[in-house]
Design a protein around this motif. Structure first.
Motif, mmCIF file in Angstrom:
data_model
loop_
_atom_site.group_PDB
_atom_site.id
_atom_site.type_symbol
_atom_site.label_atom_id
_atom_site.label_comp_id
_atom_site.label_asym_id
_atom_site.label_seq_id
_atom_site.Cartn_x
_atom_site.Cartn_y
_atom_site.Cartn_z
ATOM 1 N N LYS A 151 0.835 -1.193 0.000
ATOM 2 C CA LYS A 151 0.000 0.000 0.000
ATOM 3 C C LYS A 151 0.875 1.250 0.000
ATOM 4 N N LEU A 160 -4.022 -0.317 -3.947
ATOM 5 C CA LEU A 160 -4.677 -1.420 -3.261
ATOM 6 C C LEU A 160 -4.342 -2.739 -3.937
ATOM 7 N N ASN A 161 -4.441 -3.803 -3.166
ATOM 8 C CA ASN A 161 -4.283 -5.165 -3.680
ATOM 9 C C ASN A 161 -2.920 -5.395 -4.328
#
Length: 689
Positions: free
Chosen positions: A208, A231-232
């Protein structure tokens, strides 16, 4: 094979190393200082770009992909974050035309042909080399002739000093983006002729980071300028490998066992959803990898005129892809349902035999024959279409010769590639037989000056991957291989100075032309959910590369070294469609900048070292192909700085370093809508026992 089976194999292999070492560590013969497998004594006709040893360690590089950014002609496609895919493209020919070799064996991926360089860290890497064309040595496997350019990754080999039997080295890296990265390597001297290395590593990051995204309208005005968080992009990965090295008067050999496992998020494209927010598409995509490689190489020096080499490899790759859709949200709890849950299983067997015969002191010939088998299985949930379960048998044979007349050197080869396809269901691709020639020439005009003029012509084929041929939604089994032709002309100049502060200067200038026909591209059909692979692509690519480096002794204990690269390239898309010439005909191909370059400056003083590196990539256009303002990607550059200090405590060597990456905190994208990290820091502590 599950994870337990992998770990058991590695445990018994490494336990055998420890047992063998414990039985032989008390031998009275301890004169071996270093085992070096010397495979290439013929001087390169075409220059090679190399990063190795301390130069490689001083770079602000975390993976092999990071280090390759400093080579002229190399472009890294980075989808952002720790877990994002990282691939290499050399001279805009496409990543499928780059062969990546790890300890002499090519890293394969018959499914999609892509090698993710983000999987390979630098903690156990001794050298990285980039060849345009191919290696100058003709004593190699036939498959090494098959790529338009090649990257060679060599792991560290044991070096024993002062009659030591064991070396232990470790590193601990920590940094922003919640990075934790410990690693350890242990070297054992088994006996006078054999040594082995066991290396292990763990990587964890939440991925992040803050980014800023700015987009323009068609007229060039600002459409939006907002800030978000990636994100992710998390990752958790393990690596363990065991390498053996051996050498006698007549034989050299090496063997490797490699295991890698990771679980990561696949960061999606960041797009504008409203006036104030950004949203990441596909943030629910996950990928889990398990990779096993077992490989070996043996070279026998039969006589002064004849030697042969045998290579073998087995690889097993498991890829689990999971796509989920959000069905509920309450507080911080999110409920998902699987949308796609697919697991792919690849197997590769490879065997090579190469022979080198020296006719006389100036003339050599070689013959190499390789046999490769690839198989792809899959279990797919959420898709009702049948899977093809493809298999491919590939036979390579290469006949090569080299001539060394002192000032003039020449090398030529012809490669034959023969494939046999097999599928369980669906249409089967035809078997193929293709021949590709190459010729390399170099000339040194002056005896007392290290000036070398060189040129080469090389033809290669890129065979369609299993996804190209058989993937249900996009595959087309009758695809033809891509045909690439390269032409290169350049020179190198090296000068060493004695009794002066200016110790060395080297200059390399290359001009090149590449023409690719039958390029495989994806085109939509009547439904945007179903695409078709066709041989409609054509790219004409030419450019100029330059690299210059120096070594300077400023004063007592002060050393300065510099290296700079620059590339100018024009890569025109001459592709046609089913309906004729498209609107982007003749435009610069996506993600190919006209101008790019890098610079490295290293200053050493006793146990202190400071390294500054700079990378610049000029204006490009995104994957929408048309060279219009809306598709334009602005130039980006990064400044990286590191400071290292070595010290000794109780005869043990330690080194600490601080790295500042993207020092100017520039927000940029390598791939459109996949933002890269801003300013970030890493801290490293390493030791040698």
């Amino acid at each position: 094979m599950n994870t337990k089976h992998y770990l058991l194999i590695i445990f018994f292999f490494c336990w055998g190393n420890l047992s063998l070492w414990s039985q032989t560590s008390n031998d009275s013969i301890t004169t071996l200082n270093e085992i070096v497998i010397q495979k290439e004594v013929y001087k390169d006709l075409i220059p090679v770009q190399t990063l190795e040893g301390e130069k490689l360690e001083k770079l602000n590089s975390f993976t092999v992909a990071d280090a390759l950014r400093y080579f002229s002609g190399a472009k890294i496609k980075d989808y952002g974050g720790m877990g994002g895919l990282k691939t290499i493209d050399v001279r805009n020919m496409g990543t499928h035309h780059v062969g990546v070799f790890y300890n002499g064996a090519q890293i394969g991926n018959a499914q999609n042909g892509i090698v993710d360089l983000g999987k390979f860290s630098l903690d156990n890497v001794q050298a990285i080399k980039l060849y345009n064309g191919q290696r100058s040595s003709i004593f190699q496997s036939a498959k090494e002739y098959a790529s338009g350019s090649t990257v060679y990754i060599q792991t560290k080999k044991p070096v024993f000093k002062d009659d030591k039997q064991v070396n232990i080295a470790g590193k601990y890296k920590a940094g922003t983006i919640q990075l934790v990265n410990p690693s350890i390597r242990t070297d054992f001297k088994v006996n006078e002729n054999i040594s082995t290395t066991i290396s292990a590593e763990y990587i964890s990051s939440n991925g992040k980071y803050r980014f800023r995204q700015k987009k323009n309208n068609i007229d060039g005005s600002i459409a939006y300028d907002t800030i978000g968080y990636r994100l992710n992009s998390d990752i958790e990965a393990y690596r363990i490998e065991n390498n053996w090295f051996g050498q006698t008067d007549k034989d050299t050999w090496q063997a490797s066992l490699y295991y890698y496992q990771s679980d990561r998020g696949l960061p999606g494209a960041v797009i504008k959803k409203s006036d104030t927010t950004l949203e990441t598409e596909n943030i629910n995509e996950r990928q889990a990898d398990k990779n096993v490689m077992a490989q070996g190489e043996w070279t026998r020096f039969v006589s002064d005129h004849y030697q042969f080499q045998i290579k073998g490899k087995y690889a097993y790759d498991q890829l689990h892809y999971l796509s989920r859709k959000t069905v509920g949200f309450q507080g911080e709890e999110v409920t998902y349902n699987p949308q796609f849950d697919n697991t792919f299983y690849q197997q590769e067997y490879f065997l090579s035999a190469a022979h080198l015969y020296k006719i006389n002191s100036i003339w050599e010939v070689s013959l190499a024959t390789d046999l490769q088998y690839n198989k792809l299985n899959a279990t797919r949930k959420g898709q009702g279409t049948p899977f093809s379960y493809p298999e491919r048998y590939t036979f390579y044979t290469a006949l090569a010769t080299s001539l060394n007349l002192g000032k003039f050197k020449a090398q030529a080869n012809v490669l034959g590639t023969f494939t046999k396809e097999k599928v369980r269901v669906n249409y089967q691709a035809p078997n193929r037989s293709v021949f590709t020639p190459s010729i390399f020439l170099s000339y040194q005009p002056f005896e007392n000056e290290n000036l070398n003029i060189h040129t080469y012509y090389k033809q290669t084929y890129r065979l369609p991957t299993f996804n190209d041929l058989y993937y249900t939604q996009i595959g087309t089994a009758n695809l033809k291989p891509e045909n690439a032709r390269q032409l290169n002309l350049g020179f190198t100049y090296n000068k060493h100075f004695e009794h002066t502060f200016w110790k060395e200067i080297h200059l390399n200038v290359e001009s090149y032309y590449a023409h690719i026909t039958d390029k495989i591209i994806a085109t939509p059909t009547s439904s945007m959910m179903r695409w078709m692979m066709t041989n409609l692509g054509k790219v004409q690519n030419y450019g100029l590369e330059a690299a210059i480096g120096t070594n300077i002794a400023l004063a007592d204990n002060w050393q300065l070294s510099t290296n700079a690269t620059y590339e100018y390239t024009i890569a025109k898309d001459k592709s046609t469609t089913l309906y004729g010439q498209p609107s982007y005909y003749g435009d610069q191909i996506p993600y190919a900048p006209w101008h790019s370059g890098s610079a490295i400056i290293n200053l050493d003083y006793k146990d202190w070292s400071m390294n500054y590196s700079f990378i610049y990539v000029g204006k490009r256009y995104n994957g929408n192909k048309n060279n219009i303002p809306r598709n334009e990607i602005q130039p980006w550059y990064t400044h990286d700085l590191s400071l290292q200090k070595g010290f000794t405590w109780r005869e043990y060597k330690f080194k600490g370093s601080i790295e500042a990456n993207n020092l100017a905190n520039q927000y940029y994208e390598v791939v459109s809508n996949f933002p890269m990290p801003g300013r970030n820091f890493r801290f490293t502590l390493s030791f040698e026992l």
